[in-house]
Write a protein that holds these residues in place. Structure first.
Motif, PDB file in Angstrom:
ATOM      1  N   VAL A  78      15.799  16.308  -3.295  1.00 41.19           N
ATOM      2  CA  VAL A  78      14.809  16.971  -4.453  1.00 41.19           C
ATOM      3  C   VAL A  78      14.049  15.792  -5.207  1.00 41.19           C
ATOM      4  N   TRP A  79      14.495  14.510  -5.103  1.00 41.25           N
ATOM      5  CA  TRP A  79      13.789  13.644  -5.914  1.00 41.25           C
ATOM      6  C   TRP A  79      13.968  12.318  -5.197  1.00 41.25           C
ATOM      7  N   THR A  80      12.983  11.316  -5.125  1.00 40.06           N
ATOM      8  CA  THR A  80      13.245   9.960  -4.860  1.00 40.06           C
ATOM      9  C   THR A  80      12.234   9.192  -5.671  1.00 40.06           C
ATOM     10  N   PRO A  81      12.313   8.059  -5.966  1.00 38.22           N
ATOM     11  CA  PRO A  81      11.370   7.346  -7.004  1.00 38.22           C
ATOM     12  C   PRO A  81      10.039   7.036  -6.311  1.00 38.22           C
ATOM     13  N   PHE A  82       9.974   7.108  -4.837  1.00 38.50           N
ATOM     14  CA  PHE A  82       8.776   7.065  -4.208  1.00 38.50           C
ATOM     15  C   PHE A  82       8.751   7.791  -2.915  1.00 38.50           C
ATOM     16  N   ASP A  83       7.686   8.079  -2.279  1.00 43.10           N
ATOM     17  CA  ASP A  83       7.800   8.861  -1.408  1.00 43.10           C
ATOM     18  C   ASP A  83       8.180   7.874  -0.078  1.00 43.10           C
ATOM     19  N   VAL A  84       9.008   8.026   0.531  1.00 44.97           N
ATOM     20  CA  VAL A  84       9.672   7.139   1.687  1.00 44.97           C
ATOM     21  C   VAL A  84       8.471   7.173   3.202  1.00 44.97           C
ATOM     22  N   THR A  85       7.591   8.138   3.176  1.00 43.08           N
ATOM     23  CA  THR A  85       6.820   8.079   4.165  1.00 43.08           C
ATOM     24  C   THR A  85       5.281   7.447   3.760  1.00 43.08           C
ATOM     25  N   GLN A  86       5.232   6.974   2.588  1.00 41.00           N
ATOM     26  CA  GLN A  86       3.799   6.710   2.155  1.00 41.00           C
ATOM     27  C   GLN A  86       3.826   5.115   2.282  1.00 41.00           C
ATOM     28  N   LEU A  87       3.005   4.703   2.996  1.00 39.37           N
ATOM     29  CA  LEU A  87       2.592   3.204   3.152  1.00 39.37           C
ATOM     30  C   LEU A  87       1.649   2.653   2.079  1.00 39.37           C
ATOM     31  N   VAL A  88       2.137   1.850   1.417  1.00 39.78           N
ATOM     32  CA  VAL A  88       1.453   0.734   0.335  1.00 39.78           C
ATOM     33  C   VAL A  88       1.323  -0.439   0.816  1.00 39.78           C
ATOM     34  N   ILE A  89       0.468  -1.015   1.432  1.00 39.01           N
ATOM     35  CA  ILE A  89       0.423  -2.375   2.181  1.00 39.01           C
ATOM     36  C   ILE A  89       0.163  -3.319   1.049  1.00 39.01           C
ATOM     37  N   SER A  90      -0.722  -2.992   0.098  1.00 43.19           N
ATOM     38  CA  SER A  90      -0.617  -3.811  -1.377  1.00 43.19           C
ATOM     39  C   SER A  90       0.737  -4.350  -1.901  1.00 43.19           C
ATOM     40  N   ASP A  91       1.616  -3.572  -1.780  1.00 39.34           N
ATOM     41  CA  ASP A  91       3.093  -3.817  -2.289  1.00 39.34           C
ATOM     42  C   ASP A  91       4.063  -4.261  -1.335  1.00 39.34           C
ATOM     43  N   LYS A  92       3.661  -4.643  -0.318  1.00 44.87           N
ATOM     44  CA  LYS A  92       4.608  -4.834   1.113  1.00 44.87           C
ATOM     45  C   LYS A  92       5.298  -6.154   0.392  1.00 44.87           C
ATOM     46  N   LEU A  93       6.662  -6.195   0.872  1.00 45.66           N
ATOM     47  CA  LEU A  93       7.453  -7.354   0.816  1.00 45.66           C
ATOM     48  C   LEU A  93       7.869  -7.788  -0.853  1.00 45.66           C
ATOM     49  N   LYS A  94       7.556  -6.986  -1.723  1.00 45.46           N
ATOM     50  CA  LYS A  94       7.940  -7.023  -3.075  1.00 45.46           C
ATOM     51  C   LYS A  94       9.245  -7.427  -3.417  1.00 45.46           C
ATOM     52  N   THR A  95       9.719  -8.404  -4.258  1.00 42.04           N
ATOM     53  CA  THR A  95      11.234  -8.542  -4.479  1.00 42.04           C
ATOM     54  C   THR A  95      11.690  -7.565  -5.449  1.00 42.04           C
ATOM     55  N   PRO A  96      12.857  -7.299  -5.255  1.00 43.02           N
ATOM     56  CA  PRO A  96      13.617  -6.360  -6.684  1.00 43.02           C
ATOM     57  C   PRO A  96      12.847  -6.446  -7.991  1.00 43.02           C
ATOM     58  N   SER A  97      12.458  -5.626  -8.750  1.00 45.33           N
ATOM     59  CA  SER A  97      12.047  -5.507 -10.013  1.00 45.33           C
ATOM     60  C   SER A  97      12.197  -4.266 -10.593  1.00 45.33           C
ATOM     61  N   GLY A  98      11.842  -3.915 -11.926  1.00 45.04           N
ATOM     62  CA  GLY A  98      12.015  -3.177 -12.490  1.00 45.04           C
ATOM     63  C   GLY A  98      11.231  -1.932 -11.991  1.00 45.04           C
ATOM     64  N   LEU A  99      10.441  -1.864 -11.509  1.00 44.69           N
ATOM     65  CA  LEU A  99       9.375  -0.910 -10.576  1.00 44.69           C
ATOM     66  C   LEU A  99      10.352  -0.492  -9.359  1.00 44.69           C
ATOM     67  N   HIS A 100      10.486  -1.355  -8.618  1.00 49.52           N
ATOM     68  CA  HIS A 100      11.202  -1.360  -7.277  1.00 49.52           C
ATOM     69  C   HIS A 100      12.547  -2.059  -7.242  1.00 49.52           C
ATOM     70  N   TRP A 101      13.521  -1.236  -7.740  1.00 44.87           N
ATOM     71  CA  TRP A 101      14.991  -1.553  -7.955  1.00 44.87           C
ATOM     72  C   TRP A 101      15.547  -2.537  -6.578  1.00 44.87           C
ATOM     73  N   PHE A 102      15.123  -2.039  -5.470  1.00 43.63           N
ATOM     74  CA  PHE A 102      15.732  -3.069  -4.362  1.00 43.63           C
ATOM     75  C   PHE A 102      14.359  -3.704  -3.517  1.00 43.63           C
ATOM     76  N   GLY A 103      13.359  -3.779  -4.360  1.00 42.61           N
ATOM     77  CA  GLY A 103      12.179  -4.311  -3.475  1.00 42.61           C
ATOM     78  C   GLY A 103      11.508  -3.404  -2.572  1.00 42.61           C
ATOM     79  N   THR A 104      10.731  -4.020  -1.794  1.00 45.70           N
ATOM     80  CA  THR A 104       9.803  -3.137  -0.689  1.00 45.70           C
ATOM     81  C   THR A 104       9.933  -3.698   0.435  1.00 45.70           C
ATOM     82  N   ASP A 105       9.466  -2.898   1.524  1.00 47.64           N
ATOM     83  CA  ASP A 105       9.492  -3.631   2.942  1.00 47.64           C
ATOM     84  C   ASP A 105       8.302  -4.148   3.284  1.00 47.64           C
ATOM     85  N   ASN A 106       7.778  -4.475   4.380  1.00 48.80           N
ATOM     86  CA  ASN A 106       6.776  -4.947   5.046  1.00 48.80           C
ATOM     87  C   ASN A 106       5.789  -3.890   5.268  1.00 48.80           C
ATOM     88  N   PHE A 107       5.968  -2.732   4.910  1.00 50.55           N
ATOM     89  CA  PHE A 107       4.971  -1.578   4.899  1.00 50.55           C
ATOM     90  C   PHE A 107       4.836  -1.104   3.345  1.00 50.55           C
TER      91      PHE A 107
END
Length: 294
Positions: free
Chosen positions: A48-77
């Motif tokens: 019913v809920w996830t912080p972000f859509d797992v199918t949405q690609l946001v290239i501008s946010d790729k490879l971000k390290t863990p932070s308050g917005l992305h707790w576990f960081g982001t992947d290469n997409f």
């Protein structure tokens, strides 16, 4: 005319007092069930809920390290790894649960039938067939199945489920054989009950505890098997996240973005650890000899 003997339905486990109290005093069981419930809750919430859509690609946010917005960081997409771990829990638990259910539903009746016909040709056929199936690891079986039908979660479930059948068949047969010589089973036979009815009413209830404990162990192995199949591309397919495929995607980025591998890897480790600790604790709870030994 003599009356038929009254046959009690023996269930030693059901008569053991204080199982809940013993469970609460078992560190293995409590730690295991807490870890298992955490990942189960994450899987249920992901419907019913996830912080972000797992199918949405946001290239501008790729490879971000863990932070308050992305707790576990982001992947290469640019996908949020925390959200992917949540959905991956759903995938891994569903595949492992269905596969273990297949093993129980098919393996236990075969084991009970083999025990009831101990020493017969049917017993030999069932057990030698189980030995043949057991000789093929789940990964090899998945390769054969996907070579014919193609990769996917369904084929992974079938492969892991078939691998579980001989495990539960062997366990059920071995446990049932030790009960067929009990007095209450002999009394049931004297009263005119057939092998099928005796297996259902007197044998199965007394081996349920063993099946539950083995089920938790096979559940953890099923999660590992699903992750392994997904890692080599034979399991869950994109866009649905899977812990194994997340590790596969992270292997080329391990030095650039180690968080891509750390968090799905830890999810697998703690889920399997939780299930194994829970199974170990349940074994101690149901076996008073082990409790006294510890």
């Amino acid at each position: 005319m003599s009356e038929s003997p009254v046959v009690p339905k023996q269930n030693d486990a059901a008569t053991r007092p204080g199982l809940i109290r013993v469970a609460l005093q078992s560190p293995s069981f409590m730690i295991g069930i807490v870890l298992t419930l955490c990942f189960t809750l994450a899987a249920l919430v992901s419907f019913v809920w996830t912080p972000f859509d797992v199918t949405q690609l946001v290239i501008s946010d790729k490879l971000k390290t863990p932070s308050g917005l992305h707790w576990f960081g982001t992947d290469n997409f640019g996908r949020d790894i925390f959200s992917m771990v949540m959905v991956g829990a759903r995938t891994s638990i569903a595949v492992a649960l269905i596969a273990v259910s297949i093993g129980i539903c098919a393996g236990v009746p075969l084991g009970l039938l083999a025990a009831a016909r101990h020493g017969s040709l049917l017993d030999e056929v069932i057990m030698r067939t189980n030995d043949l199936v057991f000789a093929f690891p789940a990964l090899l079986m998945a390769i054969m199945i996907t070579a014919v039908f193609g990769p996917g979660a369904i084929n992974a479930i079938i492969a892991i489920g078939i691998f579980n059948i001989p495990v539960f068949a062997r366990l059920a047969r071995g446990a049932a054989l030790s009960l067929w010589t009990r007095d209450y089973v002999l009394a049931a036979r004297v009263s005119g009950k057939g092998p099928a009815r005796i297996s259902a009413e007197h044998i199965l209830p007394n081996i349920t505890n063993l099946l539950i404990v083995q089920g938790t162990i096979q559940f953890s192995l099923g999660i590992l098997a699903e992750a392994g199949l997904a890692y080599v591309g034979l399991g869950t397919q994109p866009p649905l996240p899977s812990w194994g495929r997340m590790l596969s995607d992270a292997q080329t980025m391990i030095y650039i973005a180690p968080h891509m591998a750390i968090f799905p890897g830890l999810a697998i480790v703690f889920t399997v650890l939780g299930l194994n600790l829970m199974g170990d604790g349940m074994r101690d709870i149901f076996d008073p000899k082990l409790r006294r030994a510890r």
